[in-house]
Design a protein around this motif. Structure first.
Motif, PDB file in Angstrom:
ATOM      1  N   ASP A 133       0.813  -1.219   0.000  1.00  0.00           N
ATOM      2  CA  ASP A 133       0.000   0.000   0.000  1.00  0.00           C
ATOM      3  C   ASP A 133       0.849   1.272   0.000  1.00  0.00           C
ATOM      4  OD1 ASP A 133      -2.814  -1.143   2.060  1.00  0.00           O
ATOM      5  OD2 ASP A 133      -2.343  -1.390  -0.055  1.00  0.00           O
ATOM      6  N   ASP A 134       2.131   1.165   0.251  1.00  0.00           N
ATOM      7  CA  ASP A 134       3.013   2.330   0.194  1.00  0.00           C
ATOM      8  C   ASP A 134       3.431   2.669  -1.242  1.00  0.00           C
ATOM      9  OD1 ASP A 134       4.590   1.089   3.172  1.00  0.00           O
ATOM     10  OD2 ASP A 134       3.133   2.727   3.024  1.00  0.00           O
ATOM     11  N   THR A 135       3.064   1.829  -2.188  1.00  0.00           N
ATOM     12  CA  THR A 135       3.421   2.056  -3.583  1.00  0.00           C
ATOM     13  C   THR A 135       2.824   3.358  -4.099  1.00  0.00           C
ATOM     14  OG1 THR A 135       3.665  -0.292  -4.072  1.00  0.00           O
ATOM     15  CG2 THR A 135       3.146   1.156  -5.928  1.00  0.00           C
ATOM     16  N   GLY A 136       3.638   4.120  -4.818  1.00  0.00           N
ATOM     17  CA  GLY A 136       3.150   5.357  -5.406  1.00  0.00           C
ATOM     18  C   GLY A 136       4.289   6.272  -5.792  1.00  0.00           C
ATOM     19  N   MET A 137       3.914   7.417  -6.369  1.00  0.00           N
ATOM     20  CA  MET A 137       4.898   8.449  -6.672  1.00  0.00           C
ATOM     21  C   MET A 137       5.014   9.347  -5.447  1.00  0.00           C
ATOM     22  SD  MET A 137       6.892   9.443  -9.154  1.00  0.00           S
ATOM     23  CE  MET A 137       6.193   9.032 -10.750  1.00  0.00           C
ATOM     24  N   TYR A 138       6.222   9.553  -4.988  1.00  0.00           N
ATOM     25  CA  TYR A 138       6.464  10.363  -3.800  1.00  0.00           C
ATOM     26  C   TYR A 138       7.028  11.722  -4.209  1.00  0.00           C
ATOM     27  CZ  TYR A 138       5.518   6.532  -0.598  1.00  0.00           C
ATOM     28  OH  TYR A 138       4.898   5.539   0.134  1.00  0.00           O
ATOM     29  N   TYR A 139       6.425  12.764  -3.648  1.00  0.00           N
ATOM     30  CA  TYR A 139       6.802  14.132  -3.965  1.00  0.00           C
ATOM     31  C   TYR A 139       7.239  14.867  -2.700  1.00  0.00           C
ATOM     32  CZ  TYR A 139       3.990  13.254  -8.170  1.00  0.00           C
ATOM     33  OH  TYR A 139       3.471  12.728  -9.315  1.00  0.00           O
ATOM     34  N   CYS A 140       8.308  15.631  -2.792  1.00  0.00           N
ATOM     35  CA  CYS A 140       8.636  16.525  -1.694  1.00  0.00           C
ATOM     36  C   CYS A 140       8.052  17.900  -2.006  1.00  0.00           C
ATOM     37  CB  CYS A 140      10.137  16.603  -1.464  1.00  0.00           C
ATOM     38  SG  CYS A 140      11.101  17.314  -2.799  1.00  0.00           S
TER      39      CYS A 140
ATOM     40  N   TRP B  45       7.345  22.272  -5.450  1.00  0.00           N
ATOM     41  CA  TRP B  45       7.172  20.829  -5.625  1.00  0.00           C
ATOM     42  C   TRP B  45       8.369  20.242  -6.357  1.00  0.00           C
ATOM     43  CZ3 TRP B  45       3.337  18.001  -3.519  1.00  0.00           C
ATOM     44  CH2 TRP B  45       2.161  18.651  -3.126  1.00  0.00           C
ATOM     45  N   GLY B  46       8.658  18.979  -6.023  1.00  0.00           N
ATOM     46  CA  GLY B  46       9.601  18.222  -6.820  1.00  0.00           C
ATOM     47  C   GLY B  46       8.876  17.482  -7.920  1.00  0.00           C
ATOM     48  N   GLN B  47       9.646  16.795  -8.746  1.00  0.00           N
ATOM     49  CA  GLN B  47       9.064  16.088  -9.895  1.00  0.00           C
ATOM     50  C   GLN B  47       8.568  14.700  -9.527  1.00  0.00           C
ATOM     51  OE1 GLN B  47      12.224  16.102  -9.202  1.00  0.00           O
ATOM     52  NE2 GLN B  47      12.839  13.958  -9.488  1.00  0.00           N
ATOM     53  N   GLY B  48       8.949  14.198  -8.358  1.00  0.00           N
ATOM     54  CA  GLY B  48       8.487  12.896  -7.892  1.00  0.00           C
ATOM     55  C   GLY B  48       9.495  11.788  -8.113  1.00  0.00           C
ATOM     56  N   THR B  49       9.434  10.794  -7.238  1.00  0.00           N
ATOM     57  CA  THR B  49      10.258   9.595  -7.384  1.00  0.00           C
ATOM     58  C   THR B  49       9.371   8.392  -7.083  1.00  0.00           C
ATOM     59  OG1 THR B  49      12.334   8.508  -6.717  1.00  0.00           O
ATOM     60  CG2 THR B  49      11.118   9.656  -4.988  1.00  0.00           C
ATOM     61  N   GLN B  50       9.464   7.360  -7.909  1.00  0.00           N
ATOM     62  CA  GLN B  50       8.553   6.227  -7.814  1.00  0.00           C
ATOM     63  C   GLN B  50       9.028   5.228  -6.766  1.00  0.00           C
ATOM     64  OE1 GLN B  50       5.579   5.665  -9.388  1.00  0.00           O
ATOM     65  NE2 GLN B  50       5.389   3.751  -8.227  1.00  0.00           N
ATOM     66  N   VAL B  51       8.082   4.787  -5.942  1.00  0.00           N
ATOM     67  CA  VAL B  51       8.324   3.719  -4.962  1.00  0.00           C
ATOM     68  C   VAL B  51       7.349   2.591  -5.272  1.00  0.00           C
ATOM     69  CG1 VAL B  51       8.158   3.073  -2.534  1.00  0.00           C
ATOM     70  CG2 VAL B  51       9.157   5.277  -3.170  1.00  0.00           C
ATOM     71  N   THR B  52       7.880   1.398  -5.460  1.00  0.00           N
ATOM     72  CA  THR B  52       7.055   0.232  -5.742  1.00  0.00           C
ATOM     73  C   THR B  52       7.398  -0.867  -4.744  1.00  0.00           C
ATOM     74  OG1 THR B  52       7.014   0.780  -8.101  1.00  0.00           O
ATOM     75  CG2 THR B  52       6.383  -1.458  -7.483  1.00  0.00           C
ATOM     76  N   VAL B  53       6.383  -1.320  -4.027  1.00  0.00           N
ATOM     77  CA  VAL B  53       6.571  -2.366  -3.018  1.00  0.00           C
ATOM     78  C   VAL B  53       5.777  -3.592  -3.442  1.00  0.00           C
ATOM     79  CG1 VAL B  53       6.424  -2.965  -0.584  1.00  0.00           C
ATOM     80  CG2 VAL B  53       6.785  -0.579  -1.254  1.00  0.00           C
ATOM     81  N   SER B  54       6.458  -4.685  -3.627  1.00  0.00           N
ATOM     82  CA  SER B  54       5.799  -5.919  -4.069  1.00  0.00           C
ATOM     83  C   SER B  54       5.554  -6.833  -2.867  1.00  0.00           C
ATOM     84  CB  SER B  54       6.659  -6.629  -5.105  1.00  0.00           C
ATOM     85  OG  SER B  54       7.931  -6.934  -4.568  1.00  0.00           O
ATOM     86  N   SER B  55       4.505  -7.618  -2.985  1.00  0.00           N
ATOM     87  CA  SER B  55       4.136  -8.523  -1.876  1.00  0.00           C
ATOM     88  C   SER B  55       4.858  -9.861  -1.994  1.00  0.00           C
ATOM     89  CB  SER B  55       2.630  -8.738  -1.860  1.00  0.00           C
ATOM     90  OG  SER B  55       2.215  -9.268  -3.100  1.00  0.00           O
TER      91      SER B  55
END
Length: 132
Positions: free
Chosen positions: A89-96, A122-132
């Motif tokens: 559920d933490d998967t998503g694009m993260y922005y500062c 805003w930043g441009q974002g960095t992708q976080v993907t967490v697999s089960s």
């Protein structure tokens, strides 16, 4: 506007850790309130963590409390988000994000606005993907 640049995203398995970084112009550090937002596919942007200009007052979304830690290093002009015990559920694009609001020690109210409306930088974002 000052440019914010995130890094540190990636793909990890559930239970893993990542450390996100956000660099920005030096005039923001020590003056701005900071926040991390994230946006999952098909969902709106949500606040994850906020930190005040002094770097001591912090707050977190209930979903990440006890797992994520936000911090600033003014000497390095960098905002961090340490993420442990990651879940799918933490998967998503993260922005500062950053906003200068005079007179605040705690994070200014704009940084808690749903979706981040009114935030100055805003930043441009960095992708976080967490697999089960």
């Amino acid at each position: 506007q000052g440019q914010l640049v995130e890094s540190g995203g990636g793909s990890v398995e559930a239970g893993g850790s990542l450390r996100l970084s956000c660099s920005g112009p030096d005039y923001l550090f020590g003056r701005a309130s900071w926040a991390w937002f994230r946006q999952a596919p098909g969902k709106g942007r949500e606040g994850v963590a906020v930190i005040g200009p002094g770097g001591r007052d912090r707050d977190y979304a209930d979903s990440v409390k006890g797992r994520f830690t936000v911090s600033t290093d003014n000497a390095k002009n960098t905002l961090f988000l340490e993420m442990n015990s990651l879940k799918p559920d933490d998967t998503g694009m993260y922005y500062c994000a950053a906003t200068i609001a005079m007179g605040y020690v705690s994070p200014c109210p704009i940084m808690r606005t749903p979706g981040g409306g009114g935030v100055g930088h805003w930043g441009q974002g960095t992708q976080v993907t967490v697999s089960s």
